[in-house]
Write a protein that holds these residues in place. Structure first.
Motif, mmCIF file in Angstrom:
data_model
loop_
_atom_site.group_PDB
_atom_site.id
_atom_site.type_symbol
_atom_site.label_atom_id
_atom_site.label_comp_id
_atom_site.label_asym_id
_atom_site.label_seq_id
_atom_site.Cartn_x
_atom_site.Cartn_y
_atom_site.Cartn_z
ATOM 1 N N ALA A 119 0.479 -19.771 0.816
ATOM 2 C CA ALA A 119 0.646 -18.319 0.941
ATOM 3 C C ALA A 119 0.478 -17.650 -0.419
ATOM 4 N N LYS A 120 -0.113 -16.442 -0.412
ATOM 5 C CA LYS A 120 -0.370 -15.728 -1.674
ATOM 6 C C LYS A 120 0.911 -15.154 -2.260
ATOM 7 N N LEU A 121 1.779 -14.627 -1.404
ATOM 8 C CA LEU A 121 3.041 -14.027 -1.848
ATOM 9 C C LEU A 121 2.814 -12.949 -2.906
ATOM 10 N N GLU A 122 1.739 -12.190 -2.730
ATOM 11 C CA GLU A 122 1.404 -11.166 -3.720
ATOM 12 C C GLU A 122 0.834 -9.937 -3.040
ATOM 13 N N GLU A 123 1.179 -8.792 -3.575
ATOM 14 C CA GLU A 123 0.633 -7.536 -3.054
ATOM 15 C C GLU A 123 -0.436 -7.046 -4.021
ATOM 16 N N PRO A 124 -1.690 -6.929 -3.546
ATOM 17 C CA PRO A 124 -2.772 -6.579 -4.472
ATOM 18 C C PRO A 124 -2.774 -5.101 -4.867
ATOM 19 N N THR A 125 -3.379 -4.836 -6.005
ATOM 20 C CA THR A 125 -3.624 -3.465 -6.459
ATOM 21 C C THR A 125 -4.514 -2.751 -5.444
ATOM 22 N N VAL A 126 -4.199 -1.499 -5.172
ATOM 23 C CA VAL A 126 -5.086 -0.651 -4.381
ATOM 24 C C VAL A 126 -5.710 0.330 -5.362
ATOM 25 N N PRO A 223 -4.762 2.005 2.039
ATOM 26 C CA PRO A 223 -4.665 3.422 1.680
ATOM 27 C C PRO A 223 -5.338 4.406 2.642
ATOM 28 N N ALA A 224 -6.011 3.893 3.706
ATOM 29 C CA ALA A 224 -6.638 4.832 4.649
ATOM 30 C C ALA A 224 -5.570 5.597 5.428
ATOM 31 N N GLY A 225 -4.468 4.945 5.707
ATOM 32 C CA GLY A 225 -3.381 5.563 6.455
ATOM 33 C C GLY A 225 -2.050 5.169 5.857
ATOM 34 N N ALA A 226 -0.975 5.451 6.604
ATOM 35 C CA ALA A 226 0.370 5.293 6.044
ATOM 36 C C ALA A 226 0.951 3.898 6.257
ATOM 37 N N PHE A 227 0.279 3.064 7.077
ATOM 38 C CA PHE A 227 0.950 1.844 7.557
ATOM 39 C C PHE A 227 0.687 0.615 6.688
ATOM 40 N N ARG A 228 1.439 -0.452 7.009
ATOM 41 C CA ARG A 228 1.489 -1.612 6.115
ATOM 42 C C ARG A 228 0.163 -2.362 6.098
ATOM 43 N N PRO A 229 -0.395 -2.544 4.905
ATOM 44 C CA PRO A 229 -1.642 -3.296 4.809
ATOM 45 C C PRO A 229 -1.378 -4.796 4.980
ATOM 46 N N ARG A 230 -2.457 -5.527 5.149
ATOM 47 C CA ARG A 230 -2.416 -6.962 5.437
ATOM 48 C C ARG A 230 -1.529 -7.755 4.477
ATOM 49 N N GLU A 231 -1.555 -7.424 3.183
ATOM 50 C CA GLU A 231 -0.785 -8.199 2.198
ATOM 51 C C GLU A 231 0.531 -7.524 1.812
ATOM 52 N N GLY A 232 0.871 -6.432 2.479
ATOM 53 C CA GLY A 232 2.109 -5.712 2.143
ATOM 54 C C GLY A 232 3.339 -6.498 2.579
ATOM 55 N N TYR A 533 1.833 8.116 -5.046
ATOM 56 C CA TYR A 533 0.555 8.310 -4.353
ATOM 57 C C TYR A 533 0.767 8.317 -2.831
ATOM 58 N N TRP A 534 1.487 7.305 -2.346
ATOM 59 C CA TRP A 534 1.733 7.247 -0.901
ATOM 60 C C TRP A 534 2.494 8.489 -0.433
ATOM 61 N N TYR A 535 3.581 8.822 -1.171
ATOM 62 C CA TYR A 535 4.455 9.902 -0.695
ATOM 63 C C TYR A 535 3.721 11.238 -0.668
ATOM 64 N N THR A 536 2.862 11.472 -1.673
ATOM 65 C CA THR A 536 2.175 12.762 -1.725
ATOM 66 C C THR A 536 0.941 12.801 -0.807
ATOM 67 N N HIS A 537 0.612 11.662 -0.187
ATOM 68 C CA HIS A 537 -0.452 11.665 0.829
ATOM 69 C C HIS A 537 0.087 11.569 2.253
ATOM 70 N N PHE A 538 1.209 10.873 2.417
ATOM 71 C CA PHE A 538 1.670 10.586 3.788
ATOM 72 C C PHE A 538 3.126 10.955 4.063
ATOM 73 N N GLY A 539 3.890 11.278 3.051
ATOM 74 C CA GLY A 539 5.305 11.601 3.268
ATOM 75 C C GLY A 539 5.487 13.099 3.472
ATOM 76 N N ASP A 540 6.527 13.622 2.888
ATOM 77 C CA ASP A 540 6.767 15.072 2.917
ATOM 78 C C ASP A 540 5.926 15.661 1.791
ATOM 79 N N THR A 541 4.616 15.777 2.066
ATOM 80 C CA THR A 541 3.654 16.002 0.974
ATOM 81 C C THR A 541 3.858 17.342 0.267
ATOM 82 N N SER A 542 4.406 18.336 0.964
ATOM 83 C CA SER A 542 4.629 19.631 0.303
ATOM 84 C C SER A 542 6.079 19.771 -0.158
#
Ligand SMILES: [Zn+2]
Length: 757
Positions: A119-126, A223-232, A533-542
């Motif tokens: 297992a990689k056990l690592e979260e890659p840079t986006v 980063p296309a959407g808000a949900f957990r990526p494959r390595e998250g 980055y995530w919060y200002t794209h998918f959270g309470d952005t304003s």
């Protein structure tokens, strides 16, 4: 810690006066009309101050780098927060504690049979996410307070890994003895999974994020959407804080430098077996290599292959080793002294530490608290002074084990028991609906606050919006009617999972937990992608819901601080207790019915006749039907409670009549003191069976649910665990506590009747 658990923390409520316009301000409980007028004016000024731009700036600063316990940026953030409080006119300082905080030293997960995979056990840079590359400062993916271990065994898929899943495994004739179990996130707090696995003989535990939970099954992944990526990966604590939270080495006392410490080998809250969290990218080859029976349909996730249970032929090697170091905590504590009752404290908190950058968890909640503090500073400049003392706290070490709040509350237990009026918590924030959990003596109060806060998207009150949501979601006609007609929206009870724990569960201080959410789903919880980055794209952005949280919590703080008569009310509390009592009776009856029915089916041969002979199946054994319990002590106490609550309500109404002049002139201090004690009366000094740190007899986190609350825990858990004698004793004990509470409310009513004569 925490994602909003809809079923658990729902506020939601109802409309009082069918004839009156929905949004008309209701009288302020505990204020004479002159005082109420002044209060409303100051509250209006207060609510106009919080600014979304500031919230955004604070978040950018505080989440710029990883800031877990013991990291350089954790300390820098605490110092930055301290300077802000001081700049805004607060008397502030940092309080330190020394706590056990393990960090990863060795981590290994490999499939050794039938094929090899590491297992990689690592979260890659986006690439588009500018803080996701701070690998030198990021804590690796791990579960804090996992035991060290190096184990190899066949793999077994156990669904969520909760007790009911193991009953199912037993039916299928599958044992996990000597096995490594793999559970998916969800269904319980994560620490329950290794605990229950170990109880059934497993030697290791993996917890993975199935895409059905917060990955592609829910929506586009980051980063296309808000949900957990494959390595998250979801990091998180697995410490058994259903026993006690806080520093494992100093249960019940503040972890100061000189505190007496348990030897590490005596600590009971560390897991019994090693455990690691993994991504679905890493879980996929392991799960795909399982054979054995198909998993029951509701166990299957969203990965693209048939879910088998095992055991094996997949064989896994798991190695976990931590640095068991002592780290320093930085709690920021700020205060504004009350003008009239400096010895009565309204305490407010949100944690500042995160697993990694933590823009959502916890910074989105913390920035609201900071904006409240700035706004109060501005009001001070305009001539306002709180009647009671405000204490604002930014906790460190919440993520590992509620460390900062627990150690502070333990260290200051005596003062807090004497002075704290209430504790208001938040921990993360998002878009959507107001959610409230807490003490039911504050249910009416917080409903009043929610009626005065405007929803930034819909321009109706957040209370009204919650009510309409509840009407839409009501699972039955009865509940829909309640949502329409009950004067107050019900608030959920508090289990565990954030910094209110020590206040409500250990010290018996009336508490509320507040936050917005429901329209901000995502899958970055406790990963490196929970960032600005995530919060200002998918959270309470304003950041308009950040402003709404500051307005809500700040208004609640102000109202508690300034009320002449503390706004506790017991009618909703009595109603809730009534409901809990009914729930317990129903629970027992359903257990009896269930066992009777199953015994009958065993006798009829249902199980043997319908089991597929080509599949292994172990029929259940007949069981003794649960005995009847005598609920009379609880029912009598509930009645007494209802009567005393009505008497108190009448006295309050009388006090409020004619502009509440009586409130302005009456000496209310002794009465307020009684009201402050009302929550402490619900605790017992000896605590709950087997876990004396937990003293509240009405609310506690469940031993097998973790965050999930168990109301009247000693009775409920005894029934669930078939401990009938303990259940009987529990009913008597809770009845006694509630009878004492009814007596206190009667004295409060008598005191108020006397004061307004
Ligand atoms: Zn948190």
């Amino acid at each position: 810690m925490r994602r909003w658990q809809f079923t658990v923390i729902l506020l939601l409520s109802t409309l009082a006066l069918a004839a009156a316009p929905a949004e008309e301000p209701v009288p302020l409980q505990g204020f004479s009309s002159n005082a109420a007028r002044a209060e409303r004016e100051w509250e209006g000024k207060f609510r106009s101050i919080p600014s979304p731009d500031n919230l955004r700036d604070y978040m950018k600063r505080l989440s710029a780098r990883p800031h877990h316990v013991g990291s350089p940026y954790d300390k820098e953030n605490a110092e930055w927060i301290l300077s802000r409080f001081k700049e805004w006119g607060w008397d502030a300082h940092i309080e330190n504690f020394e706590v056990l905080f393990p960090t990863p030293k060795e981590r290994l997960v490999e499939l050794v049979e039938p094929t090899k995979f590491t297992a990689k056990l690592e979260e890659p840079t986006v690439p588009e996410d500018p803080t996701s590359n701070q690998h030198d400062e990021q804590l690796p993916t791990y579960n804090a307070y996992s035991a060290d271990g190096d184990v190899t065994g066949p793999l077994v898929y156990v669904n969520y890994g909760v007790p009911a899943d193991y009953e199912q495994l037993e039916r299928l004739g599958i044992s996990v003895k000597g096995a490594i179990v793999i559970a998916r996130y969800g269904g319980s707090w994560r620490g329950i999974k290794p605990k229950v696995g170990a109880e059934h003989g497993a030697v290791g535990c993996l917890i993975y994020s199935d895409p059905s939970g917060d990955g592609y099954f829910q929506g586009d992944v980051f980063p296309a959407g808000a949900f957990r990526p494959r390595e998250g990966v979801q990091r998180g604590s697995v410490m058994d804080d259903t026993l006690y939270p806080g520093d494992p080495l100093t249960p019940g006392v503040g972890a100061t430098k000189d505190a007496k410490r348990l030897p590490l080998e005596d600590v009971q809250t560390i897991t019994k077996i090693p455990v690691l969290p993994i991504s679905y990218g890493d879980a996929q080859p392991l799960l795909a290599a399982l054979k054995g029976p198909m998993a029951p349909e509701h166990w299957r996730g969203a990965l693209p292959f048939p879910y088998h249970i095992g055991p094996g032929p997949a064989k896994v090697h798991l190695k976990v080793k931590s640095n068991w170091d002592i780290k320093t905590l930085y709690d920021v504590i700020a205060r504004i002294d009350g003008s009239k009752y400096p010895d009565e404290w309204v305490v407010r908190g949100n944690h500042h530490d995160a697993w990694v950058n933590g823009a959502e968890d916890p910074i989105s909640g913390l920035v609201a608290e900071l904006e409240e503090a700035r706004a109060f500073g501005e009001l001070l400049n305009q001539g306002w002074k709180p009647t009671r003392t405000l204490i604002y706290c930014a906790w460190d070490g919440e993520e590992p084990a509620l460390l900062g709040s627990t150690e502070w509350a333990e260290e200051h237990a005596d003062e807090l028991s004497r002075h704290a009026v209430a504790y208001l918590n938040s921990d993360s924030n998002g878009r959507g609906y107001l959610y409230v959990g807490g003490s039911h003596s504050l249910e009416k109060f917080i409903n009043g606050v929610a009626r005065d806060i405007e929803d930034p998207e819909k321009k109706i009150s957040v209370w009204k919006r919650s009510q309409l949501r509840r009407i839409e979601d009501a699972p039955s006609a009865e509940e829909r009617q309640e949502a329409r007609e009950r004067p107050d929206l019900r608030i959920g009870a508090l289990g565990s999972g954030s910094d209110y724990g020590a206040f409500v569960d250990h010290l018996g201080i009336a508490s509320l937990n507040l936050g917005y959410g429901g329209e901000d789903g995502g899958g970055i919880y406790h990963s490196i992608y929970d960032d600005f980055y995530w919060y200002t794209h998918f959270g309470d952005t304003s950041f308009v819901y950040g402003r709404a949280l500051a307005q809500t919590a700040g208004t609640a703080v102000m109202r508690l601080a300034d009320a002449e008569l503390l706004p506790f009310d017991f009618s909703d509390f009595a109603d809730t207790i009534h409901k809990y009592t009914d729930d317990l009776k129903k629970l027992l009856k359903s257990k009896q019915d269930e066992v009777r029915e199953r015994n009958k089916e065993i006798e009829e041969g249902v199980f043997t006749a319908t089991a597929d002979p080509q599949k292994s199946f172990v029929p259940p054994k007949p069981e003794e039907v649960p005995p009847y319990l005598n609920f009379a002590p609880l029912e009598n106490a509930t009645d007494a409670l209802t009567q005393s609550a009505q008497r108190y309500r009448k006295a309050v109404e009388k006090a409020n009549a004619n502009g509440g002049a009586a409130l302005a002139s009456a000496p209310l201090s002794p009465l307020n003191e009684l009201l402050v004690q009302s929550e402490q009366k619900l605790t017992s000094p000896e605590g709950l069976p087997g876990r004396p740190w937990y003293r509240h007899e009405i609310y506690a986190p469940g031993v097998y649910t973790g965050y999930g609350v168990k109301t009247m825990p000693v009775v409920r858990e005894s029934i669930e665990q078939k401990k009938w004698k303990q259940a009987d004793e529990g009913i008597i004990e809770v009845g006694r506590i509630l009878a004492a509470e009814a007596a206190l409310i009667n004295s409060a009513a008598a005191e108020l009747e006397k004061a307004i004569k």
